[in-house]
Design a protein around this motif. Structure first.
Motif, mmCIF file in Angstrom:
data_model
loop_
_atom_site.group_PDB
_atom_site.id
_atom_site.type_symbol
_atom_site.label_atom_id
_atom_site.label_comp_id
_atom_site.label_asym_id
_atom_site.label_seq_id
_atom_site.Cartn_x
_atom_site.Cartn_y
_atom_site.Cartn_z
ATOM 1 N N THR A 62 0.815 -1.207 0.000
ATOM 2 C CA THR A 62 0.000 0.000 0.000
ATOM 3 C C THR A 62 0.854 1.264 0.000
ATOM 4 O O THR A 62 1.790 1.395 0.803
ATOM 5 N N TYR B 28 -4.070 10.546 12.668
ATOM 6 C CA TYR B 28 -3.780 9.314 11.913
ATOM 7 C C TYR B 28 -5.052 8.793 11.247
ATOM 8 O O TYR B 28 -6.147 8.925 11.793
ATOM 9 N N GLU C 19 -6.239 5.074 9.532
ATOM 10 C CA GLU C 19 -6.050 3.689 9.117
ATOM 11 C C GLU C 19 -6.780 3.551 7.783
ATOM 12 O O GLU C 19 -8.010 3.527 7.721
ATOM 13 N N GLY D 172 -1.553 4.589 7.402
ATOM 14 C CA GLY D 172 -1.031 3.233 7.363
ATOM 15 C C GLY D 172 -2.163 2.265 7.102
ATOM 16 O O GLY D 172 -3.328 2.670 7.012
ATOM 17 N N SER D 173 -1.842 0.979 6.987
ATOM 18 C CA SER D 173 -2.877 -0.022 6.735
ATOM 19 C C SER D 173 -2.464 -1.379 7.287
ATOM 20 O O SER D 173 -1.358 -1.863 7.011
ATOM 21 N N ALA D 174 -3.369 -1.999 8.051
ATOM 22 C CA ALA D 174 -3.130 -3.337 8.605
ATOM 23 C C ALA D 174 -3.066 -4.400 7.518
ATOM 24 O O ALA D 174 -2.607 -5.514 7.774
ATOM 25 N N THR E 180 -1.072 -4.582 5.230
ATOM 26 C CA THR E 180 0.322 -4.937 4.993
ATOM 27 C C THR E 180 0.805 -5.988 5.996
ATOM 28 O O THR E 180 1.819 -6.644 5.754
ATOM 29 N N ASN E 181 0.086 -6.151 7.114
ATOM 30 C CA ASN E 181 0.440 -7.154 8.126
ATOM 31 C C ASN E 181 -0.340 -8.458 7.974
ATOM 32 O O ASN E 181 0.242 -9.547 8.079
ATOM 33 N N LYS F 274 -6.989 -2.594 15.184
ATOM 34 C CA LYS F 274 -5.603 -2.121 15.170
ATOM 35 C C LYS F 274 -5.519 -0.706 15.737
ATOM 36 O O LYS F 274 -4.646 -0.403 16.571
ATOM 37 N N HIS G 53 3.802 0.530 9.259
ATOM 38 C CA HIS G 53 3.167 0.102 8.015
ATOM 39 C C HIS G 53 4.254 -0.591 7.196
ATOM 40 O O HIS G 53 5.333 -0.032 6.973
ATOM 41 N N VAL H 165 3.408 8.342 5.482
ATOM 42 C CA VAL H 165 3.204 6.939 5.834
ATOM 43 C C VAL H 165 4.036 6.604 7.064
ATOM 44 O O VAL H 165 5.225 6.942 7.142
ATOM 45 N N ASP I 189 6.139 4.371 8.536
ATOM 46 C CA ASP I 189 6.906 3.191 8.134
ATOM 47 C C ASP I 189 7.813 2.651 9.235
ATOM 48 O O ASP I 189 8.582 1.711 9.009
#
Length: 544
Positions: free
Chosen positions: A335, A410, A412, A446-448, A450-451, A466, A479, A498, A500
């Motif tokens: 992302t 922030y 998400e 950010g985005s979950a 990626t996890n 999250k 992220h 982002v 990171d």
């Protein structure tokens, strides 16, 4: 209403723009100019993402204006495109986003004490062996990646010879066990449990775990106005239980009906509030949260269980998404990165326990975070049924934040990790929440996914959990898979950055605040606004 041929009377830049656009579409797709109507979405004419970018490049060269690569999603019809480009040419500068359409005030403005809803409990079963909020936070804070490969035998019941198709993408964020279930605990017979969709089984257990996490005894909710709001969209198990008509019996329909996913939980716990299953695809569980919040605020419900569930039981959808080019070949959701090339599918379940904030304080519940507002809308007639609508995304954020977004810390993001979907979302965030910020106070994103991958019907609730955990722990987790920023996103100009690497929550306004987004591929968008919980200061009693 005019068409391509009917624009022959236009002169100057307007005529030149129309002729260029009509010529390209006619050449690429063999269209009669009369078919290119001013009000017909480009998607209906067959235009692809690649050709949309190529056409934008042609218009840049023609006008000498730096038009955004997402132009045809911002302006999805010929008439709208001409209007936007002509306006940009008229002012002789970089084309910005179209001005948002004036809208009425949201029905539920953020910030009012009476509308505040407390998150008091969490239950979750997520990829990577995650069976608790603590385990999920450990994965997030450590920058863990739960994406793996297809478990042995997972799709075998759906395949004639038990072997997945050659070349099918085997990457995914899978649960280790989707069959195990304590049927006796819930008073369910072995035969009925066998016919139950594993999503129903998973939801029952995770919902109970969410109540345990909230320290709310489940038996004490019997007969109360406790509502159940579940996001669910997959019904693959029905293909198995209805394949043999001789084996179908009275337990088959409730075993696979999506409505029963919520109703069975209400039945098992004897809950008397609303009991709803909602399917808006990838925004289902966040839409479920919105319904739960509205039910609490209206007084219809006193306690709410809201969440979502998603399992990847069949190879069919994975194969369909792969053939559509929607899956990342390497199994990594990248992302906002230049290498973003699709999503990775995921499965799991999460449930939150919600109460009105005043009630949670009265009852002595532990408050993990506070929901201040929610919003849901639709893309309407965008550039194709499955295409995102930038204007609708901006309107959603405007409604949810009601002008208070410039101090937000922030978001998400929905963030599936596609080359154009990410820029569209980023531009909407920048237009509504990134403007007017100090250089050292960008909107963090950010985005979950990626996890733990894209959990589809459970994606929104996963992002919410999250963010609640991050608020509770006062830290923003990293992220992943972000090395080279997507060149179609000017993060500095949009006021975005982002996250990171792990960092403390910034608290730009003095109070930690966040938003969570989820978008359904059919156009239903949802957003939830959260903030940290701070107990109200109570005056000490006067000495006697």
């Amino acid at each position: 209403m005019s068409d391509g041929a009917g624009g022959a009377g236009e002169s100057g830049i307007a005529g030149e723009l129309r002729r260029t656009i009509v010529s390209r579409l006619s050449q690429w797709y063999g269209l009669d100019p009369a078919e290119i109507d001013d009000d017909r979405p480009f998607a209906e004419l067959g235009i692809t993402s690649r050709d949309a970018i190529a056409l934008t490049a042609d218009l840049r060269a023609l006008t000498s204006v730096q038009l955004p690569a997402t132009l045809l999603w911002e302006a999805p019809t010929l008439g709208r495109l001409l209007s936007v480009v002509e306006a940009a040419v008229g002012v002789g500068e970089t084309a910005g986003l179209p001005a948002p359409t004036p809208r009425s005030a949201p029905a539920q403005p953020p910030g009012g004490a009476s509308s505040a809803v407390a998150v008091v409990g969490i239950g979750c079963r997520l990829p990577g062996g995650i069976t608790s909020p603590a385990a999920f936070w450990e994965l997030l804070s450590a920058g863990g990646n739960a994406v793996g490969t297809l478990p042995e035998g997972r799709w075998a019941p759906f395949l004639p010879d038990g072997v997945p198709p050659e070349g099918i993408n085997r990457h995914g964020a899978f649960l280790s066990d989707v069959a195990g279930f304590d049927a006796e605990f819930f008073g369910i017979s072995p035969h009925e449990a066998t016919l139950m969709d594993p999503q129903q089984r998973l939801l029952l257990e995770v919902a109970r775990e969410s109540l345990d996490h909230a320290a709310i005894p489940a038996p004490g909710l019997a007969g109360t106005r406790t509502g159940v709001f579940v996001g669910i969209s997959g019904n693959e198990y029905a293909q198995l239980t209805t394949a043999d008509l001789d084996a179908v019996d009275a337990w088959t329909p409730p075993g696979v009906a999506l409505s029963i996913a919520a109703n069975r939980l209400s039945y098992a716990l004897d809950l008397r509030g609303p009991s709803l299953a909602l399917d808006t695809a990838c925004s289902s569980s966040l839409v479920a949260v919105q319904h739960a919040v509205r039910s609490l605020v209206s007084g219809e419900t006193d306690t709410a269980l809201a969440g979502g569930v998603n399992l990847l039981l069949s190879p069919a959808l994975t194969l369909a998404f792969q053939r559509a080019g929607a899956l990342a070949p390497d199994g990594r959701c990248k992302t906002f990165d230049a290498a973003a090339d699709g999503m990775v599918r995921g499965e799991g379940c999460a449930v939150v326990v919600l109460k009105r904030l005043a009630d949670a304080e009265r009852d002595g519940n532990r408050v993990l975070a506070v929901i201040r507002s929610t919003a849901v809308n639709s893309d309407g007639r965008s550039n194709g049924l499955l295409a995102p609508n930038p204007e609708a995304q901006r309107a959603l954020l405007e409604q949810a934040h009601a002008g208070a977004g410039s101090e937000l810390d922030y978001v998400e993001a929905h963030g599936t990790g596609t080359a154009l979907g990410d820029p569209i979302e980023a531009h909407a965030l920048g237009a509504v929440l990134g403007q007017g910020r100090e250089p050292d106070q960008p909107l963090l994103i950010g985005s979950a996914k990626t996890n733990v991958g894209h959990l589809e019907a459970a994606a929104g609730i996963t992002g919410l959990v999250k963010t609640v955990l991050a608020l509770h722990h006062d830290e923003l987790p990293p992220h992943l898979n972000f090395g080279t920023p997507n060149p179609l996103i000017d993060f500095d100009a949009l006021g975005l950055r982002v996250v990171d690497s792990p960092e403390p929550w910034p608290r730009y306004s003095g109070r930690a605040t966040a938003g969570v987004s989820a978008f359904g591929f059919g156009g239903t968008n949802a957003h939830v606004v959260l903030e940290e919980y701070r107990p109200a200061l109570r005056k000490a009693p006067m000495p006697g």
